[in-house]
Design an enzyme around this catalytic site. Structure first.
Site, PDB file in Angstrom:
ATOM      1  CB  CYS A 107      -0.888  -0.013   1.250  1.00  0.00           C
ATOM      2  SG  CYS A 107      -1.904   1.464   1.401  1.00  0.00           S
ATOM      3  CG  HIS A 145      -1.884  -1.823  -9.492  1.00  0.00           C
ATOM      4  ND1 HIS A 145      -2.716  -0.999  -8.752  1.00  0.00           N
ATOM      5  CD2 HIS A 145      -0.900  -2.215  -8.646  1.00  0.00           C
ATOM      6  CE1 HIS A 145      -2.247  -0.900  -7.518  1.00  0.00           C
ATOM      7  NE2 HIS A 145      -1.146  -1.629  -7.427  1.00  0.00           N
ATOM      8  CD  GLU A 190      -7.099   1.377  -2.945  1.00  0.00           C
ATOM      9  OE1 GLU A 190      -6.893   0.463  -2.122  1.00  0.00           O
ATOM     10  OE2 GLU A 190      -6.765   2.551  -2.760  1.00  0.00           O
ATOM     11  CB  CYS A 205      -4.538   3.643  -5.346  1.00  0.00           C
ATOM     12  SG  CYS A 205      -3.774   2.011  -5.262  1.00  0.00           S
ATOM     13  N   GLY A 206      -1.463   4.754  -3.923  1.00  0.00           N
ATOM     14  CA  GLY A 206      -0.047   5.003  -4.200  1.00  0.00           C
ATOM     15  C   GLY A 206       0.560   3.967  -5.125  1.00  0.00           C
ATOM     16  CB  THR A 207       0.585   0.236  -5.156  1.00  0.00           C
ATOM     17  OG1 THR A 207      -0.799   0.119  -4.792  1.00  0.00           O
ATOM     18  CG2 THR A 207       1.461  -0.046  -3.948  1.00  0.00           C
ATOM     19  N   GLY A 208      -1.077   2.200  -7.127  1.00  0.00           N
ATOM     20  CA  GLY A 208      -1.777   2.389  -8.408  1.00  0.00           C
ATOM     21  C   GLY A 208      -1.152   3.510  -9.220  1.00  0.00           C
TER      22      GLY A 208
HETATM   23  N1  LIG Z   1      -6.462  -2.298  -2.375  1.00  0.00           N
HETATM   24  C1  LIG Z   1      -5.067  -2.625  -2.472  1.00  0.00           C
HETATM   25  C2  LIG Z   1      -4.306  -2.324  -1.234  1.00  0.00           C
HETATM   26  C3  LIG Z   1      -4.245  -0.854  -0.890  1.00  0.00           C
HETATM   27  C4  LIG Z   1      -3.478  -0.001  -1.904  1.00  0.00           C
HETATM   28  C5  LIG Z   1      -3.349   1.414  -1.436  1.00  0.00           C
HETATM   29  N2  LIG Z   1      -4.495   2.185  -1.289  1.00  0.00           N
HETATM   30  C6  LIG Z   1      -2.173   2.175  -2.028  1.00  0.00           C
HETATM   31  O1  LIG Z   1      -2.064   3.368  -1.719  1.00  0.00           O
HETATM   32  O2  LIG Z   1      -1.317   1.597  -2.700  1.00  0.00           O
HETATM   33  C7  LIG Z   1      -4.927  -4.129  -2.799  1.00  0.00           C
HETATM   34  O3  LIG Z   1      -5.785  -4.938  -2.420  1.00  0.00           O
HETATM   35  O4  LIG Z   1      -3.922  -4.495  -3.439  1.00  0.00           O
END
Ligand SMILES: N[C@@H](CCC[C@H](N)C(=O)O)C(=O)O
Length: 276
Positions: free
Chosen positions: A68, A160, A209, A218-221
């Site tokens: 996350c 993603h 998400e 969403c940072g990873t997004g």
């Molecule tokens: N929903 C994601 C986990 C959370 C990601 C987050 N909000 C971010 O900022 O990256 C998942 O289930 O992979």
């Protein structure tokens, strides 16, 4: 705490003890905006044997994710401001491995955090995504409900599916999001992102998400969006890209050595006692 409006309830596991079997239910309960506190999920700030701190993240449906991005910046702020780490650059353990966070201070407060998120994972089976053999999934036609969408798949430790749209305000987040999230071609389900390219260094971004639905950020997004933008020829490696999310901006930089850097804010909303 929140990172660009992506809010989680953070529990200090240096002080608290929670039963493993209670964590999924606790995430659902605290995230409930009517009977709980209201958030996108639950994050545990834990001791680690191999780093100053470890993050565990649960979505608001109780599912545990491996990574996350917004959570990492908040965990870095929490760990530094609570004295669990004294250095400004330090490692954070996640279920997806170790990342390196660097905090920027304003007095004693952490104002911004840069996280070296490591290299994106692009191999189809590691996303994971089913389908015809190919090393990478770049603008691959994906049939859904009678339409065909071009999907680029990227893992930042979590999966993603990124799609490019001409106008972000028209992105079908609420309709395509939940359907693609649980499509069996993504065996571990997937975070679904829509991206409008303004220029090579500026993207608009919306997300559905996995496990939480629409969130402000969403940072990873955002990292996955920039990687996808480079893979599709819209952006360049080695340049800062500003990603405009609903809750604010992130600066993402896919370095020539393959690592993705994410820079943005982290905020404390309140602290207190939760009664179950
Ligand atoms: N929903 C994601 C986990 C959370 C990601 C987050 N909000 C971010 O900022 O990256 C998942 O289930 O992979």
């Amino acid at each position: 705490m929140h990172g660009l409006g992506n809010s989680y309830i953070y529990v200090d596991m240096f002080k608290e003890q929670l039963k493993e079997e209670d964590l999924a239910d606790l995430a659902i309960q605290v995230a409930d905006q009517h009977k709980g506190i209201g958030s996108d999920g639950l994050i545990l700030v834990c001791p680690s044997e191999q780093a100053p701190v470890k993050m565990r993240i649960f979505n608001n449906d109780g599912s545990e994710a491996k990574n996350c991005g917004n959570g990492l910046r908040c965990v870095a702020k929490f760990a530094y401001e609570h004295g669990y780490v004294q250095e400004k650059t330090f490692q954070i353990e996640t279920l997806a491995g170790f990342v390196e966070a660097t905090v920027e201070l304003n007095g004693a407060q952490v104002e911004r955090v840069t996280v070296d998120m490591g290299a994106p994972i692009l191999a189809r089976e590691a996303i994971p995504m089913l389908g015809t053999a190919s090393d990478q999934v770049v603008a691959e036609p994906f049939a859904l409900d009678g339409a065909t969408l071009d999907v680029t798949a990227v893992s930042m430790g979590n999966p993603h599916a990124v799609m490019f749209v001409p106008d972000i305000t028209e992105a079908p987040v609420e309709t395509v999001g939940p359907k693609m999230e649980k499509d069996p071609r993504f065996p571990e389900w997937v975070n679904v992102e829509f991206v409008e390219v303004v220029s090579p260094t500026e993207l608009h971004f919306r997300v559905w998400e996995r496990g939480s639905g629409i969130t402000q950020a969403c940072g990873t997004g955002a990292c996955a969006a920039v990687v996808a933008s480079v893979l599709n020829g819209f952006s360049n490696k080695g340049e800062d890209v500003t990603v405009h999310l609903l809750g604010g901006d992130l600066i993402i930089h896919w370095r020539e050595d393959g690592h993705v850097l994410m820079t943005g804010g982290a905020e404390v909303i309140c602290e207190g006692v939760y009664y179950r």
